[in-house]
Enzyme design. Structure first.
Site, PDB file in Angstrom:
ATOM      1  N   ASP A   1      51.170  42.210  43.378  1.00  0.00           N
ATOM      2  CA  ASP A   1      49.953  42.651  42.185  1.00  0.00           C
ATOM      3  C   ASP A   1      49.447  44.175  42.380  1.00  0.00           C
ATOM      4  O   ASP A   1      48.212  44.669  41.886  1.00  0.00           O
ATOM      5  CB  ASP A   1      49.091  41.905  41.543  1.00  0.00           C
ATOM      6  CG  ASP A   1      49.324  40.098  41.371  1.00  0.00           C
ATOM      7  OD1 ASP A   1      50.476  40.064  41.355  1.00  0.00           O
ATOM      8  OD2 ASP A   1      48.800  39.372  41.762  1.00  0.00           O
TER       9      ASP A   1
ATOM     10  N   ASP B   1      51.082  40.194  38.007  1.00  0.00           N
ATOM     11  CA  ASP B   1      50.223  39.093  36.926  1.00  0.00           C
ATOM     12  C   ASP B   1      50.849  40.000  35.534  1.00  0.00           C
ATOM     13  O   ASP B   1      51.040  41.094  35.115  1.00  0.00           O
ATOM     14  CB  ASP B   1      48.951  39.614  37.068  1.00  0.00           C
ATOM     15  CG  ASP B   1      47.923  38.241  37.318  1.00  0.00           C
ATOM     16  OD1 ASP B   1      48.752  37.434  37.476  1.00  0.00           O
ATOM     17  OD2 ASP B   1      46.664  38.621  37.357  1.00  0.00           O
TER      18      ASP B   1
ATOM     19  N   HIS C   1      49.700  38.167  31.753  1.00  0.00           N
ATOM     20  CA  HIS C   1      49.352  37.020  31.099  1.00  0.00           C
ATOM     21  C   HIS C   1      49.674  36.439  29.778  1.00  0.00           C
ATOM     22  O   HIS C   1      49.172  38.577  28.912  1.00  0.00           O
ATOM     23  CB  HIS C   1      47.752  36.706  31.481  1.00  0.00           C
ATOM     24  CG  HIS C   1      47.520  37.083  32.857  1.00  0.00           C
ATOM     25  ND1 HIS C   1      47.362  35.684  33.943  1.00  0.00           N
ATOM     26  CD2 HIS C   1      46.319  37.536  33.919  1.00  0.00           C
ATOM     27  CE1 HIS C   1      46.998  35.274  34.450  1.00  0.00           C
ATOM     28  NE2 HIS C   1      45.917  36.623  35.003  1.00  0.00           N
TER      29      HIS C   1
ATOM     30  N   HIS D   1      44.734  34.581  27.727  1.00  0.00           N
ATOM     31  CA  HIS D   1      45.283  32.851  28.641  1.00  0.00           C
ATOM     32  C   HIS D   1      43.630  32.893  28.949  1.00  0.00           C
ATOM     33  O   HIS D   1      42.564  32.848  28.805  1.00  0.00           O
ATOM     34  CB  HIS D   1      45.721  34.211  29.772  1.00  0.00           C
ATOM     35  CG  HIS D   1      45.649  33.416  30.787  1.00  0.00           C
ATOM     36  ND1 HIS D   1      45.176  33.187  31.735  1.00  0.00           N
ATOM     37  CD2 HIS D   1      47.311  32.726  31.495  1.00  0.00           C
ATOM     38  CE1 HIS D   1      46.039  32.028  32.801  1.00  0.00           C
ATOM     39  NE2 HIS D   1      47.215  32.124  31.867  1.00  0.00           N
TER      40      HIS D   1
ATOM     41  N   HIS E   1      42.845  41.023  32.225  1.00  0.00           N
ATOM     42  CA  HIS E   1      43.213  41.673  32.794  1.00  0.00           C
ATOM     43  C   HIS E   1      44.291  41.413  32.718  1.00  0.00           C
ATOM     44  O   HIS E   1      44.696  40.468  32.717  1.00  0.00           O
ATOM     45  CB  HIS E   1      42.611  41.061  33.989  1.00  0.00           C
ATOM     46  CG  HIS E   1      42.998  40.264  35.121  1.00  0.00           C
ATOM     47  ND1 HIS E   1      42.324  38.850  34.400  1.00  0.00           N
ATOM     48  CD2 HIS E   1      44.200  39.602  35.653  1.00  0.00           C
ATOM     49  CE1 HIS E   1      43.260  38.001  35.067  1.00  0.00           C
ATOM     50  NE2 HIS E   1      43.430  38.572  35.744  1.00  0.00           N
TER      51      HIS E   1
ATOM     52  N   LYS F   1      54.011  36.578  37.063  1.00  0.00           N
ATOM     53  CA  LYS F   1      53.395  34.614  36.860  1.00  0.00           C
ATOM     54  C   LYS F   1      52.246  35.028  36.444  1.00  0.00           C
ATOM     55  O   LYS F   1      51.576  36.022  35.596  1.00  0.00           O
ATOM     56  CB  LYS F   1      52.854  34.535  38.622  1.00  0.00           C
ATOM     57  CG  LYS F   1      52.049  35.971  39.284  1.00  0.00           C
ATOM     58  CD  LYS F   1      51.825  35.952  40.461  1.00  0.00           C
ATOM     59  CE  LYS F   1      51.510  36.981  41.580  1.00  0.00           C
ATOM     60  NZ  LYS F   1      49.139  37.763  41.228  1.00  0.00           N
TER      61      LYS F   1
ATOM     62  N   CYS G   1      45.564  36.375  45.189  1.00  0.00           N
ATOM     63  CA  CYS G   1      47.102  35.775  45.470  1.00  0.00           C
ATOM     64  C   CYS G   1      47.553  36.620  46.130  1.00  0.00           C
ATOM     65  O   CYS G   1      48.956  35.692  46.711  1.00  0.00           O
ATOM     66  CB  CYS G   1      47.442  36.738  44.056  1.00  0.00           C
ATOM     67  SG  CYS G   1      46.952  36.750  42.510  1.00  0.00           S
TER      68      CYS G   1
END
Length: 206
Positions: A11, A49, A51, A55, A84, A109, A154
């Protein structure tokens, strides 16, 4: 580096860097270290990441809730974050100075609207795999080195899940930075010790 080792870069995205929506203090400082360390690995995987808008982990999705508060969801306790790494936005992009063109795979993810995903191996429901474990096994990997953001979320979840999946897990500490909210860093380090996750400096990678 041993052919059975892989580097997992977690990330390193604009929203986690200074000025980003969920900035990790000193997050940009890890980039030169990660770029240098990655040169020692034949197998490199990035996580991202990713989203959708609205989310479930966003505080803005829960009226009256503020970022960094927590709620209970069907899969457990969830920290609520500022919006984010929304799919397709600048914040979700990898940092411009991250230079690892040799990376062979990207694991996205957090793209299911109703489930968060800190770990590169399993979503937060602890049942839905990302496919990373299978990918690594098929490529003969037995040891996973980890670096990136954030150490206490993470990176930590990914390292612990790597151990649970049967891999040796080694966190490159100076290649990580932490958010450290409500004792999260101390808790992560204790969990590493309990699970047998090793911690090293980048100078030990060769």
């Amino acid at each position: 580096m041993d052919a059975a080792a892989a580097l997992l870069i977690v990330d390193i995205q604009n929203d986690f860097l200074p000025g980003g929506a969920l900035a990790v203090p000193g997050g940009d400082e890890v980039i030169p270290t990660v770029n240098r360390v990655a040169l020692h690995f034949d197998k490199v995987v990035l996580t991202q990441d990713w989203h959708p808008p609205g989310h479930i982990s966003f505080a803005s999705s829960h009226p009256g809730k503020s970022p960094f508060s927590t709620i209970d969801l069907p899969y457990g306790r969830q920290v609520l974050w500022p919006d984010h790494c929304v799919q397709g936005t600048f914040g979700a992009r990898f940092a411009d100075k991250l230079a690892v063109p040799q990376a062979q795979a990207v694991i996205r993810k957090g793209y299911h609207a109703h489930t968060d995903s800190y770990s590169a191996f399993l979503e937060a429901d602890r049942r839905t795999p990302t496919g990373l474990a299978g990918l690594l096994r098929e490529r003969g990997v037995t040891t996973v080195y980890l670096a990136g953001l954030a150490l206490d979320f993470c990176v930590a979840w990914s390292a612990l899940d790597a151990r649970s999946a049967g891999f040796e897990a080694i966190v490159i500490e100076d290649g990580c930075r932490a958010i450290d909210t409500n004792g999260s860093l101390e808790a992560a380090l204790r969990a590493f010790d309990s699970a047998g996750v090793r911690r090293i400096g980048s100078d030990a990678v060769a």
